[in-house]
Structures are given as C-alpha cells and as structure tokens.
Design a protein around this motif. Structure first.
Motif, PDB file in Angstrom:
ATOM      1  N   UNK A   1       0.828  -1.191  -0.019  1.00  0.00           N
ATOM      2  CA  UNK A   1       0.125  -0.062  -0.118  1.00  0.00           C
ATOM      3  C   UNK A   1       0.891   1.180  -0.073  1.00  0.00           C
ATOM      4  N   UNK A   2       1.821   1.116   0.863  1.00  0.00           N
ATOM      5  CA  UNK A   2       2.882   2.394   0.894  1.00  0.00           C
ATOM      6  C   UNK A   2       3.355   2.722  -0.561  1.00  0.00           C
ATOM      7  N   UNK A   3       3.689   1.790  -1.131  1.00  0.00           N
ATOM      8  CA  UNK A   3       4.420   1.928  -2.529  1.00  0.00           C
ATOM      9  C   UNK A   3       3.582   2.393  -3.629  1.00  0.00           C
ATOM     10  N   UNK A   4       2.195   1.939  -3.352  1.00  0.00           N
ATOM     11  CA  UNK A   4       1.107   2.443  -4.197  1.00  0.00           C
ATOM     12  C   UNK A   4       1.172   4.228  -4.107  1.00  0.00           C
ATOM     13  N   UNK A   5       1.267   4.460  -2.890  1.00  0.00           N
ATOM     14  CA  UNK A   5       1.038   5.875  -2.740  1.00  0.00           C
ATOM     15  C   UNK A   5       2.363   6.600  -3.272  1.00  0.00           C
ATOM     16  N   UNK A   6       3.708   6.102  -3.136  1.00  0.00           N
ATOM     17  CA  UNK A   6       4.788   6.764  -3.419  1.00  0.00           C
ATOM     18  C   UNK A   6       4.775   6.591  -5.236  1.00  0.00           C
ATOM     19  N   UNK A   7       4.362   5.832  -5.909  1.00  0.00           N
ATOM     20  CA  UNK A   7       4.625   5.778  -7.086  1.00  0.00           C
ATOM     21  C   UNK A   7       3.535   6.638  -7.724  1.00  0.00           C
ATOM     22  N   UNK A   8       2.336   6.626  -7.050  1.00  0.00           N
ATOM     23  CA  UNK A   8       1.296   7.370  -7.674  1.00  0.00           C
ATOM     24  C   UNK A   8       1.555   8.894  -7.498  1.00  0.00           C
ATOM     25  N   UNK A   9       2.308   9.410  -6.201  1.00  0.00           N
ATOM     26  CA  UNK A   9       2.716  10.648  -5.801  1.00  0.00           C
ATOM     27  C   UNK A   9       3.967  11.132  -6.730  1.00  0.00           C
ATOM     28  N   UNK A  10       4.914  10.294  -6.866  1.00  0.00           N
ATOM     29  CA  UNK A  10       6.078  10.489  -7.667  1.00  0.00           C
ATOM     30  C   UNK A  10       5.727  10.732  -9.388  1.00  0.00           C
ATOM     31  N   UNK A  11       4.806   9.845  -9.787  1.00  0.00           N
ATOM     32  CA  UNK A  11       4.529   9.872 -11.217  1.00  0.00           C
ATOM     33  C   UNK A  11       3.762  11.276 -11.435  1.00  0.00           C
ATOM     34  N   UNK A  12       2.742  11.617 -10.646  1.00  0.00           N
ATOM     35  CA  UNK A  12       1.928  12.752 -10.888  1.00  0.00           C
ATOM     36  C   UNK A  12       2.602  13.863 -10.828  1.00  0.00           C
ATOM     37  N   UNK A  13       3.406  13.950  -9.634  1.00  0.00           N
ATOM     38  CA  UNK A  13       4.314  15.347  -9.421  1.00  0.00           C
ATOM     39  C   UNK A  13       5.362  15.501 -10.307  1.00  0.00           C
ATOM     40  N   UNK A  14       5.949  14.293 -10.731  1.00  0.00           N
ATOM     41  CA  UNK A  14       7.224  14.435 -11.785  1.00  0.00           C
ATOM     42  C   UNK A  14       6.620  14.910 -13.087  1.00  0.00           C
ATOM     43  N   UNK A  15       5.420  14.432 -13.695  1.00  0.00           N
ATOM     44  CA  UNK A  15       5.037  14.918 -14.947  1.00  0.00           C
ATOM     45  C   UNK A  15       4.571  16.373 -14.893  1.00  0.00           C
ATOM     46  N   UNK A  16       3.774  16.819 -14.007  1.00  0.00           N
ATOM     47  CA  UNK A  16       3.345  18.128 -13.581  1.00  0.00           C
ATOM     48  C   UNK A  16       4.552  19.157 -13.396  1.00  0.00           C
TER      49      UNK A  16
ATOM     50  N   UNK B   1      -4.017   5.691 -12.586  1.00  0.00           N
ATOM     51  CA  UNK B   1      -4.879   4.486 -11.778  1.00  0.00           C
ATOM     52  C   UNK B   1      -3.524   3.494 -11.765  1.00  0.00           C
ATOM     53  N   UNK B   2      -3.007   3.309 -10.522  1.00  0.00           N
ATOM     54  CA  UNK B   2      -1.800   2.261 -10.398  1.00  0.00           C
ATOM     55  C   UNK B   2      -2.351   0.990 -10.510  1.00  0.00           C
ATOM     56  N   UNK B   3      -3.420   0.716  -9.863  1.00  0.00           N
ATOM     57  CA  UNK B   3      -3.887  -0.769 -10.020  1.00  0.00           C
ATOM     58  C   UNK B   3      -4.142  -1.146 -11.640  1.00  0.00           C
ATOM     59  N   UNK B   4      -4.669  -0.358 -12.262  1.00  0.00           N
ATOM     60  CA  UNK B   4      -5.010  -0.696 -13.547  1.00  0.00           C
ATOM     61  C   UNK B   4      -3.797  -0.477 -14.611  1.00  0.00           C
ATOM     62  N   UNK B   5      -2.840   0.431 -14.000  1.00  0.00           N
ATOM     63  CA  UNK B   5      -1.559   0.891 -14.947  1.00  0.00           C
ATOM     64  C   UNK B   5      -2.257   1.739 -15.912  1.00  0.00           C
ATOM     65  N   UNK B   6      -3.129   2.640 -15.694  1.00  0.00           N
ATOM     66  CA  UNK B   6      -3.677   3.434 -16.982  1.00  0.00           C
ATOM     67  C   UNK B   6      -3.570   4.898 -16.432  1.00  0.00           C
ATOM     68  N   UNK B   7      -2.803   5.758 -17.158  1.00  0.00           N
ATOM     69  CA  UNK B   7      -3.009   7.192 -16.978  1.00  0.00           C
ATOM     70  C   UNK B   7      -3.324   8.031 -17.813  1.00  0.00           C
ATOM     71  N   UNK B   8      -3.795   9.258 -17.400  1.00  0.00           N
ATOM     72  CA  UNK B   8      -4.357  10.091 -18.271  1.00  0.00           C
ATOM     73  C   UNK B   8      -3.686  11.440 -18.173  1.00  0.00           C
ATOM     74  N   UNK B   9      -3.469  12.164 -19.178  1.00  0.00           N
ATOM     75  CA  UNK B   9      -2.766  13.523 -19.296  1.00  0.00           C
ATOM     76  C   UNK B   9      -3.920  14.428 -20.138  1.00  0.00           C
ATOM     77  N   UNK B  10      -4.142  15.321 -19.744  1.00  0.00           N
ATOM     78  CA  UNK B  10      -4.749  16.535 -20.589  1.00  0.00           C
ATOM     79  C   UNK B  10      -3.978  17.547 -20.648  1.00  0.00           C
ATOM     80  N   UNK B  11      -3.742  18.027 -22.052  1.00  0.00           N
ATOM     81  CA  UNK B  11      -2.836  19.092 -22.472  1.00  0.00           C
ATOM     82  C   UNK B  11      -3.974  20.206 -22.725  1.00  0.00           C
ATOM     83  N   UNK B  12      -3.754  21.263 -22.129  1.00  0.00           N
ATOM     84  CA  UNK B  12      -4.606  22.396 -22.680  1.00  0.00           C
ATOM     85  C   UNK B  12      -3.779  23.450 -23.364  1.00  0.00           C
TER      86      UNK B  12
END
Length: 114
Positions: free
Chosen positions: A54-69, A96-107
C-alpha cells in the motif's frame, strides 16, 4: 502519419526519457484546444514491485503525478509546443496504479487543427 500519431510518439519519447520506460499503448483525442491522452502499461518493473504494498502505491502515484506536472513544463514544453504549433497553457495528469492506466490532459492556447 496523423497529428495524433505524431503526438503519441512524442509523448512516448518524453515518458521513456523521464521514467526509463514508455507506455505500451497510447491513445490521444483532440477536442477544441485540448489533447486528451490515455496511456496504458506505464509502470517500470521496479514500480510494479513497489506497488505490491500500500505504501508503495502511494509513493509511485505521488512521484509519477508530481514528476509529470513539474518536469514537463520545465523540460518538454518547448518540444510539445513546436510539434503542436500551439502554446501549452496547462497540463493535468493522473494515474490509476492498480490498472496501470494514466491520463494526461494538455490544454493549449488555441484550437488544435488537424
């Protein structure tokens, strides 16, 4: 090659450079001044191992989202704007870490032309 296909290849290259692995599949739809990009199969082998806890899910989710932004605007905005011939105003991204699907919206500033 369509504009969407070229955009997908650019995003795959950026993600590979950023994370060491690009997505296995990308689908982009242009709507008005937005590029909505779905990315499938994003996680590296190390991330796949980390998300077993569970902790790893939070770390990966947070790292990926913040890194991209944070890193996209600093390092890749110019490439994206050159390809699109349009100013990038905002980037929203989530995974979505469980499904390994990401979405990015470029405006972008202006409507995207094909």
């Amino acid at each position: 090659m369509t504009k969407e296909t070229g955009f997908n290849e650019l995003i795959r290259k950026v993600r590979q450079e950023l994370f060491g692995k690009g997505p296995e599949r990308i689908h982009t739809t242009f709507a008005d001044n937005m590029a909505i990009t779905m990315l499938y199969g994003n996680l590296t082998k190390t991330e796949q191992f980390l998300v077993l806890e569970d902790h790893g899910k939070l770390v990966v989710d947070d790292a990926r989202t913040k890194m991209i932004q944070k890193i996209y605007p600093d390092q890749f905005q110019e490439q994206i704007e050159l390809y699109m011939d349009n100013k990038l105003l905002h980037l929203f991204s989530d995974i979505n870490i469980e499904k390994d699907v990401a979405v990015s919206v470029f405006i972008f500033q202006d409507k995207i032309s094909a």
